[in-house]
Enzyme design. Structure first.
Site, PDB file in Angstrom:
ATOM      1  N   ASP A 105      55.316  42.334  39.536  1.00 48.35           N
ATOM      2  CA  ASP A 105      55.932  43.385  40.321  1.00 48.35           C
ATOM      3  C   ASP A 105      56.990  43.942  39.374  1.00 48.35           C
ATOM      4  OD1 ASP A 105      57.573  44.946  41.805  1.00 48.35           O
ATOM      5  OD2 ASP A 105      57.668  43.598  43.516  1.00 48.35           O
ATOM      6  N   HIS A 106      56.752  45.134  38.840  1.00 45.33           N
ATOM      7  CA  HIS A 106      57.615  45.564  37.734  1.00 45.33           C
ATOM      8  C   HIS A 106      59.068  45.768  38.177  1.00 45.33           C
ATOM      9  CE1 HIS A 106      57.097  49.752  39.123  1.00 45.33           C
ATOM     10  NE2 HIS A 106      58.198  50.002  38.472  1.00 45.33           N
TER      11      HIS A 106
ATOM     12  N   LYS B 296      63.243  44.933  36.293  1.00 46.36           N
ATOM     13  CA  LYS B 296      64.414  45.807  36.186  1.00 46.36           C
ATOM     14  C   LYS B 296      65.668  44.950  36.053  1.00 46.36           C
ATOM     15  CE  LYS B 296      62.516  49.528  39.047  1.00 46.36           C
ATOM     16  NZ  LYS B 296      62.399  50.729  38.241  1.00 46.36           N
TER      17      LYS B 296
ATOM     18  N   GLU C  99      62.052  58.997  45.030  1.00 47.29           N
ATOM     19  CA  GLU C  99      61.607  59.615  43.784  1.00 47.29           C
ATOM     20  C   GLU C  99      61.600  61.125  43.951  1.00 47.29           C
ATOM     21  OE1 GLU C  99      58.354  57.277  41.658  1.00 47.29           O
ATOM     22  OE2 GLU C  99      57.797  57.044  43.745  1.00 47.29           O
TER      23      GLU C  99
ATOM     24  N   HIS D 146      57.429  46.205  45.870  1.00 50.70           N
ATOM     25  CA  HIS D 146      58.719  46.586  45.289  1.00 50.70           C
ATOM     26  C   HIS D 146      59.898  46.489  46.270  1.00 50.70           C
ATOM     27  CE1 HIS D 146      56.174  47.709  42.116  1.00 50.70           C
ATOM     28  NE2 HIS D 146      55.984  48.977  42.412  1.00 50.70           N
TER      29      HIS D 146
ATOM     30  N   LYS E  77      58.089  60.093  47.807  1.00 50.57           N
ATOM     31  CA  LYS E  77      57.991  60.974  46.639  1.00 50.57           C
ATOM     32  C   LYS E  77      58.506  62.359  47.023  1.00 50.57           C
ATOM     33  CE  LYS E  77      54.289  58.398  44.488  1.00 50.57           C
ATOM     34  NZ  LYS E  77      55.025  57.780  43.380  1.00 50.57           N
TER      35      LYS E  77
HETATM   36  C1  BG6 Z   1      54.673  52.083  41.001  1.00 49.35           C
HETATM   37  C2  BG6 Z   1      54.032  52.945  42.041  1.00 49.35           C
HETATM   38  O1  BG6 Z   1      54.317  50.740  41.192  1.00 49.35           O
HETATM   39  O2  BG6 Z   1      56.083  52.222  41.086  1.00 49.35           O
HETATM   40  C3  BG6 Z   1      54.428  54.402  41.813  1.00 49.35           C
HETATM   41  O3  BG6 Z   1      52.616  52.824  41.991  1.00 49.35           O
HETATM   42  C4  BG6 Z   1      55.927  54.549  41.769  1.00 49.35           C
HETATM   43  O4  BG6 Z   1      53.873  55.247  42.820  1.00 49.35           O
HETATM   44  C5  BG6 Z   1      56.544  53.533  40.811  1.00 49.35           C
HETATM   45  O5  BG6 Z   1      56.223  55.849  41.320  1.00 49.35           O
HETATM   46  C6  BG6 Z   1      58.056  53.540  40.916  1.00 49.35           C
HETATM   47  O6  BG6 Z   1      58.600  52.746  39.900  1.00 49.35           O
HETATM   48  P1  BG6 Z   1      59.952  53.099  39.196  1.00 49.35           P
HETATM   49  O7  BG6 Z   1      60.174  51.994  38.225  1.00 49.35           O
HETATM   50  O8  BG6 Z   1      59.757  54.426  38.539  1.00 49.35           O
HETATM   51  O9  BG6 Z   1      60.994  53.161  40.274  1.00 49.35           O
END
Ligand code: BG6
Length: 491
Positions: free
Chosen positions: A182-183, A187, A221, A245, A341
């Protein structure tokens, strides 16, 4: 210190993730001298390519990235020696993920060496690839030799599919070999929330239902769906952002203190928190979709006008919801989550809204009511902490005025350049699973959102339109308004 000897195999060598995040992260790791000496990288994909053609295409993207996003890289222009060190170790393997042949080729390339398999591919290949690896014997470990698999999101599209995928994967490998990404966990600030909460006497004692009125978690976003319509149409904002997330942020801000930073200790607390989430109530969820509007002074099309999106699409690009955590610390404290978004500002932030102080003392002043304190944890694009509280306005009378403190971490620490994936790749190399999702947490997170998915499947859950560049649908304001609260404004 340098990661232990290992190789990295990336499935999806020609894909966007490899270009945009994995190669830049590997480059940064090589600049900080963290990759193992005998590192080798194998890129696997279906397209016809060669070692040289693959290197060439990635070199071109890297050159444009370093120039355009200098803050994320060690040098404003690509450091030829460092990048050359990486490209010298790159090999391209052509093959179809569903055929045995490709796994035979990989087996030959990696021999008996410790290896990480990175699944940077569309989710429909996750199960197939892990099966392929397992059947070819490539997931067997021995003394001092590891085999690990990194799996990107989305992990399933609802509870049954996530469970089925876990069963399939765990049929071939042990849980300890699986690193579900989970990226958001990569962070910086997300990890620093743990540090701030648990290393200070200032915050933690009041971080509970006796003192907190509610918590807001926002991931807003400004970009639209971009070219990802084909992926996004069946996915939508809830699946794309909430169980992964936003729940990650929720865990960091709401979990109990672990006894140590040991991976299992932290993951146990996260899993416990997720299990304590009361399954979402469909009538406490607001769905929105952006219509045409204007952003940074430019007219932008609505979601239905984006490439690969149906003209009558009902996919949500915005979601707001209220949730409760049914444990001793948080009972009765609502958590409001929203993400979308094409909103008015790019902002990932958590705000903790305290209960107001007792009023008696100020009855005879001109204050009509005391305004609650707010602590804001800034995650993106700014990183830091802000607090808001009242102080006395200088002068002969007792009058209150709002003041704000802002601690931006970049003013205190030398930030290392990063695209966010450096920590995740390095942690996998050293075998630290803290920042990855365990199967039980994935299960618990889908369990929490499943009632909403069920109600949508039954045709409920109207999608409200909001103008691009706005604060989101009016119904989201009503969600808090009916509780006598309001969202902190975006932008
Ligand atoms: C991704 C989603 O996992 O996370 C995207 O698929 C989203 O839709 C993005 O824009 C948001 O990540 P960050 O790091 O730009 O906040």
């Amino acid at each position: 210190s340098k990661a232990p000897a290992c190789k990295l195999v990336i499935f999806g060598a020609g894909g966007d993730l490899t270009k945009r995040l994995l190669m830049p992260a590997l480059y940064n790791l090589s600049c900080s001298d963290l990759l193992p000496d005998d590192f080798n990288l194998y890129g696997v994909d279906r397209g016809d390519s060669s070692d040289d053609a693959w290197k060439q295409s990635l070199t071109e993207t890297m050159q444009s990235f370093t120039k355009d996003n200098a803050a994320e890289f060690y040098t404003p222009e690509i450091d030829e020696a460092r990048w050359g060190w990486v490209t010298d170790r790159m090999h391209y393997l052509q093959g179809d993920f569903s055929e045995d042949e490709v796994f035979r080729k990989i087996g030959q390339a990696i021999g008996d060496d410790s290896t990480i398999f990175y699944l940077a591919v569309s989710a429909r290949f996750f199960g197939t690839i892990v099966d392929g690896l397992g059947k070819a014997g490539l997931l067997k470990q021995s003394d001092g030799m590891f085999r690990r698999v990194i799996i990107e999101k989305p992990f399933g599209s609802d509870l049954p599919t996530a469970q089925a995928l876990n069963t399939q994967i765990l049929g071939q490998a042990d849980e300890s070999q699986i690193y579900r990404i989970d990226h958001f966990l990569g962070k910086e600030t997300v990890q620093s929330i743990m540090a701030v909460r648990f290393a200070n006497g200032l915050f933690e004692p009041s971080w509970r239902r006796e003192y907190i009125d509610h918590v807001q978690i926002t991931a807003a976003e400004t970009v639209g769906v971009e070219k990802r319509g084909a992926f996004y149409e069946p996915t939508g904002a809830l699946r794309d952002m909430i169980p992964n997330h936003l729940f990650t942020l929720l865990c960091m801000v709401a979990m109990e203190p672990p006894n140590s930073f040991d991976a299992e200790a932290v993951r146990n607390e996260k899993a416990k928190l997720m299990e304590a989430i009361r399954p979402l109530q469909p009538d406490e969820v607001v769905r929105g979709q952006y219509g045409a509007g204007s952003q940074s002074g430019e007219d932008v099309p609505g979601y239905r006008g984006e490439p690969s999106v149906a003209l009558d699409s009902k996919t949500e690009t915005y979601i707001a919801l209220k949730l409760s955590i049914e444990n001793w610390r948080w009972a009765g404290v609502p958590f409001y989550l929203r993400t979308g978004k094409r909103l008015a500002g790019r902002q990932t932030v958590i705000s903790i809204h305290h209960k107001p102080a007792p009023y008696r003392l100020f009855r005879d002043t001109r204050v009509e009511k005391l305004t609650p304190n707010v602590v804001r944890i800034l995650i993106d694009p700014e990183q830091g902490i802000e607090t808001q509280f009242d102080a006395k306005v200088p002068g002969p009378q007792m009058k209150l005025g709002r003041v704000q403190t802002s601690a931006h971490f970049k003013d205190f620490f030398d930030e290392k350049p990063s695209v966010g994936y450096e920590t995740l790749l390095y942690d996998c190399m050293v075998g630290d699973t803290t920042l990855f999702q365990r199967a039980d947490a994935i299960d618990a997170s889908w369990t929490a959102v499943q009632p909403v998915l069920d109600s949508w499947r039954a045709g409920e859950g109207q999608v409200e339109t909001y103008a691009a560049g706005s604060q989101g649908p009016a119904q989201a304001d009503a969600l808090l308004g009916s509780d006598g609260r309001h969202w902190l404004p975006l932008g």
